[in-house]
Structure formats: structure tokens, C-alpha cells
Scaffold this motif. Sequence first.
Motif, PDB file in Angstrom:
ATOM      1  N   GLY A  42     -15.560 -18.020   3.501  1.00 50.32           N
ATOM      2  CA  GLY A  42     -16.339 -18.227   2.439  1.00 50.32           C
ATOM      3  C   GLY A  42     -15.600 -17.978   0.925  1.00 50.32           C
ATOM      4  N   GLU A  43     -16.633 -17.731   0.160  1.00 49.85           N
ATOM      5  CA  GLU A  43     -16.110 -17.424  -1.286  1.00 49.85           C
ATOM      6  C   GLU A  43     -15.083 -16.198  -1.009  1.00 49.85           C
ATOM      7  OE1 GLU A  43     -17.476 -15.678  -5.719  1.00 49.85           O
ATOM      8  OE2 GLU A  43     -18.946 -16.467  -4.033  1.00 49.85           O
ATOM      9  N   ILE A  44     -13.890 -16.353  -1.707  1.00 48.00           N
ATOM     10  CA  ILE A  44     -12.694 -15.192  -1.789  1.00 48.00           C
ATOM     11  C   ILE A  44     -12.927 -14.456  -3.060  1.00 48.00           C
ATOM     12  CG2 ILE A  44     -10.377 -14.588  -1.369  1.00 48.00           C
ATOM     13  CD1 ILE A  44     -10.074 -16.841   0.506  1.00 48.00           C
ATOM     14  N   VAL A  45     -13.126 -13.301  -3.074  1.00 48.56           N
ATOM     15  CA  VAL A  45     -13.142 -12.373  -4.344  1.00 48.56           C
ATOM     16  C   VAL A  45     -12.034 -11.512  -4.084  1.00 48.56           C
ATOM     17  CG1 VAL A  45     -14.257 -10.669  -5.532  1.00 48.56           C
ATOM     18  CG2 VAL A  45     -15.610 -12.285  -4.587  1.00 48.56           C
ATOM     19  N   LEU A  46     -11.184 -11.568  -4.939  1.00 50.60           N
ATOM     20  CA  LEU A  46      -9.726 -10.763  -5.178  1.00 50.60           C
ATOM     21  C   LEU A  46      -9.903  -9.507  -6.108  1.00 50.60           C
ATOM     22  CD1 LEU A  46      -6.907 -10.602  -4.197  1.00 50.60           C
ATOM     23  CD2 LEU A  46      -6.113 -11.928  -6.240  1.00 50.60           C
ATOM     24  N   ALA A  47      -9.835  -8.511  -5.538  1.00 51.56           N
ATOM     25  CA  ALA A  47     -10.313  -7.157  -6.526  1.00 51.56           C
ATOM     26  C   ALA A  47      -9.029  -6.488  -6.755  1.00 51.56           C
ATOM     27  CB  ALA A  47     -11.384  -6.252  -5.600  1.00 51.56           C
ATOM     28  N   ASP A  48      -9.090  -6.036  -7.768  1.00 48.50           N
ATOM     29  CA  ASP A  48      -7.843  -5.252  -8.252  1.00 48.50           C
ATOM     30  C   ASP A  48      -8.197  -3.628  -8.009  1.00 48.50           C
ATOM     31  OD1 ASP A  48      -5.914  -3.561  -9.569  1.00 48.50           O
ATOM     32  OD2 ASP A  48      -6.374  -4.360 -11.564  1.00 48.50           O
ATOM     33  N   ILE A  49      -7.502  -3.021  -7.116  1.00 52.83           N
ATOM     34  CA  ILE A  49      -7.788  -1.720  -6.761  1.00 52.83           C
ATOM     35  C   ILE A  49      -6.572  -0.755  -7.082  1.00 52.83           C
ATOM     36  CG2 ILE A  49      -9.138  -2.395  -4.598  1.00 52.83           C
ATOM     37  CD1 ILE A  49      -6.787  -1.607  -2.822  1.00 52.83           C
ATOM     38  N   GLY A  50      -5.765  -1.249  -8.166  1.00 53.77           N
ATOM     39  CA  GLY A  50      -4.766  -0.216  -8.633  1.00 53.77           C
ATOM     40  C   GLY A  50      -3.407  -0.299  -7.940  1.00 53.77           C
ATOM     41  N   ILE A  51      -3.153  -1.394  -7.379  1.00 53.82           N
ATOM     42  CA  ILE A  51      -1.833  -1.650  -6.947  1.00 53.82           C
ATOM     43  C   ILE A  51      -1.214  -2.448  -7.839  1.00 53.82           C
ATOM     44  CG2 ILE A  51      -0.147  -2.728  -5.104  1.00 53.82           C
ATOM     45  CD1 ILE A  51      -2.452  -2.208  -3.035  1.00 53.82           C
ATOM     46  N   PRO A  52       0.003  -1.990  -8.476  1.00 52.16           N
ATOM     47  CA  PRO A  52       0.480  -2.731  -9.619  1.00 52.16           C
ATOM     48  C   PRO A  52       1.382  -3.807  -9.406  1.00 52.16           C
ATOM     49  CG  PRO A  52       1.857  -0.380  -9.325  1.00 52.16           C
ATOM     50  CD  PRO A  52       0.325  -0.684  -8.173  1.00 52.16           C
ATOM     51  N   GLY A  59      -7.660   7.438  -2.345  1.00 51.16           N
ATOM     52  CA  GLY A  59      -8.014   6.949  -3.679  1.00 51.16           C
ATOM     53  C   GLY A  59      -7.975   5.390  -3.710  1.00 51.16           C
ATOM     54  N   LEU A  60      -7.161   4.699  -3.042  1.00 43.06           N
ATOM     55  CA  LEU A  60      -7.200   3.072  -2.876  1.00 43.06           C
ATOM     56  C   LEU A  60      -8.307   2.796  -1.995  1.00 43.06           C
ATOM     57  CD1 LEU A  60      -3.245   2.409  -2.306  1.00 43.06           C
ATOM     58  CD2 LEU A  60      -4.633   1.948  -4.628  1.00 43.06           C
ATOM     59  N   MET A  61      -8.652   3.694  -1.078  1.00 43.64           N
ATOM     60  CA  MET A  61      -9.633   3.381  -0.265  1.00 43.64           C
ATOM     61  C   MET A  61     -11.114   3.399  -0.882  1.00 43.64           C
ATOM     62  SD  MET A  61     -10.419   4.801   3.644  1.00 43.64           S
ATOM     63  CE  MET A  61      -8.946   3.753   4.209  1.00 43.64           C
ATOM     64  N   ARG A  62     -11.201   4.316  -1.609  1.00 44.54           N
ATOM     65  CA  ARG A  62     -12.248   4.417  -2.583  1.00 44.54           C
ATOM     66  C   ARG A  62     -12.681   3.490  -3.462  1.00 44.54           C
ATOM     67  NH1 ARG A  62     -10.830  10.781  -3.557  1.00 44.54           N
ATOM     68  NH2 ARG A  62     -11.883  11.809  -1.562  1.00 44.54           N
ATOM     69  N   ARG A  63     -11.249   3.126  -3.993  1.00 44.83           N
ATOM     70  CA  ARG A  63     -11.555   1.851  -5.126  1.00 44.83           C
ATOM     71  C   ARG A  63     -11.724   0.647  -4.438  1.00 44.83           C
ATOM     72  NH1 ARG A  63      -9.542   2.571 -10.110  1.00 44.83           N
ATOM     73  NH2 ARG A  63      -8.633   0.337 -10.015  1.00 44.83           N
ATOM     74  N   ASP A  70       0.873  -1.180  -0.032  1.00 43.26           N
ATOM     75  CA  ASP A  70       0.059   0.021   0.090  1.00 43.26           C
ATOM     76  C   ASP A  70       1.013   1.180   0.076  1.00 43.26           C
ATOM     77  OD1 ASP A  70      -2.441  -1.449  -0.241  1.00 43.26           O
ATOM     78  OD2 ASP A  70      -2.899  -1.196   2.173  1.00 43.26           O
ATOM     79  N   ARG A  71       1.757   1.400   0.896  1.00 45.20           N
ATOM     80  CA  ARG A  71       2.524   2.419   0.909  1.00 45.20           C
ATOM     81  C   ARG A  71       3.489   2.854  -0.371  1.00 45.20           C
ATOM     82  NH1 ARG A  71       7.579   4.200   1.658  1.00 45.20           N
ATOM     83  NH2 ARG A  71       8.688   2.116   1.582  1.00 45.20           N
ATOM     84  N   LEU A  72       4.022   1.495  -0.830  1.00 46.74           N
ATOM     85  CA  LEU A  72       4.752   1.723  -2.226  1.00 46.74           C
ATOM     86  C   LEU A  72       3.683   2.209  -3.499  1.00 46.74           C
ATOM     87  CD1 LEU A  72       7.029  -1.240  -2.189  1.00 46.74           C
ATOM     88  CD2 LEU A  72       7.907   1.081  -1.762  1.00 46.74           C
ATOM     89  N   ALA A  73       2.638   1.762  -3.281  1.00 45.66           N
ATOM     90  CA  ALA A  73       1.677   2.295  -4.317  1.00 45.66           C
ATOM     91  C   ALA A  73       1.194   3.615  -3.937  1.00 45.66           C
ATOM     92  CB  ALA A  73       0.545   1.193  -4.269  1.00 45.66           C
ATOM     93  N   ILE A  74       0.996   4.071  -3.104  1.00 49.31           N
ATOM     94  CA  ILE A  74       0.776   5.344  -2.939  1.00 49.31           C
ATOM     95  C   ILE A  74       1.821   6.399  -3.098  1.00 49.31           C
ATOM     96  CG2 ILE A  74       0.189   6.963  -0.955  1.00 49.31           C
ATOM     97  CD1 ILE A  74      -1.447   4.887   0.471  1.00 49.31           C
ATOM     98  N   ALA A  75       3.007   5.984  -2.911  1.00 53.37           N
ATOM     99  CA  ALA A  75       4.370   6.558  -3.146  1.00 53.37           C
ATOM    100  C   ALA A  75       4.462   6.891  -4.496  1.00 53.37           C
ATOM    101  CB  ALA A  75       5.481   6.147  -2.367  1.00 53.37           C
ATOM    102  N   THR A  76       4.285   5.981  -5.294  1.00 51.34           N
ATOM    103  CA  THR A  76       4.405   5.843  -6.907  1.00 51.34           C
ATOM    104  C   THR A  76       3.302   6.304  -7.669  1.00 51.34           C
ATOM    105  OG1 THR A  76       3.812   3.480  -7.059  1.00 51.34           O
ATOM    106  CG2 THR A  76       6.206   3.906  -6.824  1.00 51.34           C
ATOM    107  N   GLY A  77       2.105   6.306  -7.101  1.00 53.52           N
ATOM    108  CA  GLY A  77       0.835   7.018  -7.804  1.00 53.52           C
ATOM    109  C   GLY A  77       0.407   5.628  -8.596  1.00 53.52           C
ATOM    110  N   PRO A  78      -0.640   6.002  -9.475  1.00 53.99           N
ATOM    111  CA  PRO A  78      -1.154   7.283  -9.575  1.00 53.99           C
ATOM    112  C   PRO A  78      -2.354   7.596  -8.527  1.00 53.99           C
ATOM    113  CG  PRO A  78      -2.393   5.782 -11.005  1.00 53.99           C
ATOM    114  CD  PRO A  78      -1.289   5.184 -10.231  1.00 53.99           C
TER     115      PRO A  78
END
Length: 511
Positions: free
Chosen positions: A195-205, A28-32, A15-23
Motif C-alpha cells: 500500500g502506501e509506504i511511510v518512511l520514518a526516521d527513528i534516529g539511525i544516522p 530506545g530505537l524500538m520506542r521511536r 541497527d547494530r551500528l546505530a545502537i553501538a554508536t548511540g545515542p
Amino acid sequence: MSNELLSPVEMAEADRLAIATGPFNGIGLMRRAGAAVAAVVLARYPAATPVHVLCGPGNNGGDGYVVARLLAEAGVDVAIWVSGKPRAGSDAAIAAAECPVAPRPLTAFAPDFGSIVVDALYGAGLSKSLPVDATNAIDFARSLLLPVVAIDLPSGVSGDTGAVLGEEAFRADITVTFARKKPGHLLLPGRELCGEIVLADIGIPDSVVNDLIPRTFENKPALWVGNLPVPATDAHKYKRGHAGVFSGGPSTTGAARLSALAAARAGAGAVTVLSPADAMQINAAHLTAIMLRRSDTVADLNNFIGERRPSAFVLGPGFGVGERTRDLALAILRAGRQGAASGIGGLVLDADGITSFRDEPASLFEATREPHAPALVMTPHEGEFARLFSDIAADKSLSKLAKARAAAQRANAVVVYKGADTVIVAPNGLAAINGNGAPWLATAGSGDVLAGIIAGLLAQGMAVFAAAAAAVWIHAEAGRRFGPGLIAEDLPLAMVPVLRELVEAKQADAI
């Protein structure tokens, strides 16, 4: 690859690295993340009303405020119940301020039949028991049989270990997590509670995850299929490897034959059952494609190695516990003193083979460190693990993954720590957690088949960690597909369609 597993600490760093590099910044990550959860709720429970969102004080709660806002904007009747306020200035505080739904204290949580619960109390980083208001909410939801959608992990479950931290944890119908799964999603009891696991892409590359150099993976074909042996056009049986399987005495020969058949089905070009003299007739009556050779002593074993150049062995299934078992295992490991000419790629030590060293583990562990020693794969279940690694097994602070890592390092061996959440670990700490196990595999002889599959892959020259991980997945997948009524004798043939699909997938990637 997307099957990396990140510990809560690694996920926080991602999370920290993704926030540092953007976008995306933190909010923004929390909203996604919140949008991903809201989309699951709307898709799976389109008629649900009301939806109760339970929010903790941290980022998990912040995700919950976003979920509540989006569901309200979609016209859903939403209630928010909070346990603690977000820290001033935090991303969670921003999300709370953006949410038009008035929060109420979790102590007053009072859902109705037919409503939905979104668990946004505490995520994967939880390190202590839940507070009373949270455990009361769990009891309330359970008593009404309410569907639960958990954010990241069901509150009360450790992301590191899968253990319940305290007395209570939510049992989710669906768990939505982000970027990568955590070990707690696959280790029991966390796996059942998710239960069922859903893996969501929130923009962490992926590049951010790769920079962390993960050492733990979900055991899926992408991890090892590139290393899966496929015979060359000009292959003959000995080019495909030769596996030796030690048989027990007259009343315990069946386990070895299961291992031998599994090794053959896994692709070993030749398989020999090494039988004591008093069991030769019994084994001969049951073997066709599997070869048979008398072997009572270490001298007999050494003659076999010198004459037939086997590339892998299985020792332990139905063999018996004692000095003779130890002597044979050590002889195989020390055959490497002959250098590369010995040709032995590995020894799979299972069942009685493991238990035989419970009073003398050091002799085994020292042998694995001798120059040119073949690779050792040990396949203990819970009881066998405790016999050989009693101090590690007794350490309540360690997860199953951590215990397997400590054992693999001590033994200088690949450890396949069996169970519904089998963990495979190499001496260097590389680890895979299996997720496709099925209850039908809990049947006598199932472990003997697994040992044979590992040996069959090793015999063909597959790298030892990859062979162990592949065997565990193939074994579990064959059992899962077969389903009710499975017995161990069914597994070798049930492997065939699984192997066919894997080979086809590998060949398709090579085109």
C-alpha cells in the motif's frame, strides 16, 4: 542520499551500528519506531476503535507492543493478539512489559467490522511461510475488509525479494518502515501488498547507512540527475551527440522511428535511422527532423561509423531475428578496436537484438569484454531475459534483483530487466529498482521508446548506468503523468515537461 535500499541483513547491521554508536539503545530505537507507527494510526484513522495489534515474538512484535501502549495512552480501545512470547531479556520483552494491555492468543483473534489491524507479526527478515495462526488472522481481516497498517513490511512478504513466502501475506493499506526501504518494498508483489509506504526516521544516522556502502537504490532523480546532460551555450547538434537507430524491413519500420524520436527528445543533437534499401521510401515518408541513411550490411555500418562518428546505437526494435542482427551488434561492439577514435559510447540492444543471441550468447558476452568495446545496455522483458539467460531465469531461489545482477555480471553489460518493477543493474552489481511505473506503459511500442531514450542520453555522453536508470524513470514518469489513453506515440512528447523539470532542478542545484 535517502534512496538507498537495505536488505534485511544490512538493516540489522545498521541497527547494530546505530545502537553501538548511540545515542539510542535497542529499546530506545524500538520506542521511536512504535511511536512513528502510532502517530500514523492516529493521524489516518482518528475515529478507529478498536485497534487490533497483532504481535510476533521478535522485534517487529516489540514495535507492536509500543504501538499498543501509546494508542491506549491516547484513549484508543486497543486489543493485543500474540503469536509467541518475546525472548526473555530482549528489547521486545521490555516493550511487552511496559505495555498495560493484556495480550490474548492470536488463535482467538476475533475482530469486528470497522476496526483497524496493526500487523506487527513479522517484518522484513521473514524467511519462511507464516504459521497457521497468522494465516488465519489474515483471512479474518480480509473477509471483513479491515484496514491494515503494517510495521516494516506486511507479514508474509520477503524483504529481500518482495515474494510471498508461502500462501498468504497481509495486504496493507499503509506500511510504515524505518530508516530506509527494503528491496521487497519495490519488487512485486511486495510493492502492491505494501500500500502506501511511510518512511520514518527513528534516529539511525545517515553515516551508519553510508558505512554499509549500499549497492542498491530506489531509482529516483537524486541518483543520477547530477549526471544529466545539459547543452552548453555554444553547443551545436553534433556536440550533443549522434544516435543511430536500425530500422526493420518495409512492414516493421515503426518501432525504429519510435526509438529515433525518443532519442531526439532525450537530447541527442542528431539521430539517423539506418534503413534497409527496401524500406527507405517508407521511412522517408514519415521522417522530418530524423535523418535517414541506407544500411544493409556491416560494410554500410562501418562506413557510417567512419563518416558520421555516431556516439550511440539502438538495435532490435522491429528489426528481425537472425544472423544479420548478430553481425551488426558484434560489429558495433568491435568498432572499439579502432580505439577512442570510434567515438561510440554505447549500444542499446532490445527486442529482436536480444533474441538473436539466444543460441549464441557467448559471442555477445565475449565481445563486451574486448578492449575499448562500447558499453552494452540490454533491455529485456521477462520472455527475452529467459531466452538469453535461461538458467538464471529458471532459478526459483533468486529474486528479480538477484537475477538481473547475475545476468549483468555474465554479460558485462547494464541490464534493464523490464516490468512494473523494472530493475537496472551494472556489471559491478550497482543496482536501482524503479518505483514510479504505471500500467498505462503496458502498450505496444513502449519499450522501443525506452530504448531510444537510453540511446539519446548515451549519445550525449551520460554515464551508462546513470543513462539507463534515468531513461527508465523518465519513461515511467511520462507515462504516469499522461495516464489513461496513452499509446507509445504519445511518450516522446510527454517526456518534455519531465525533462524540463529535471534540467531546472539540476541547474538550481548548481547555483
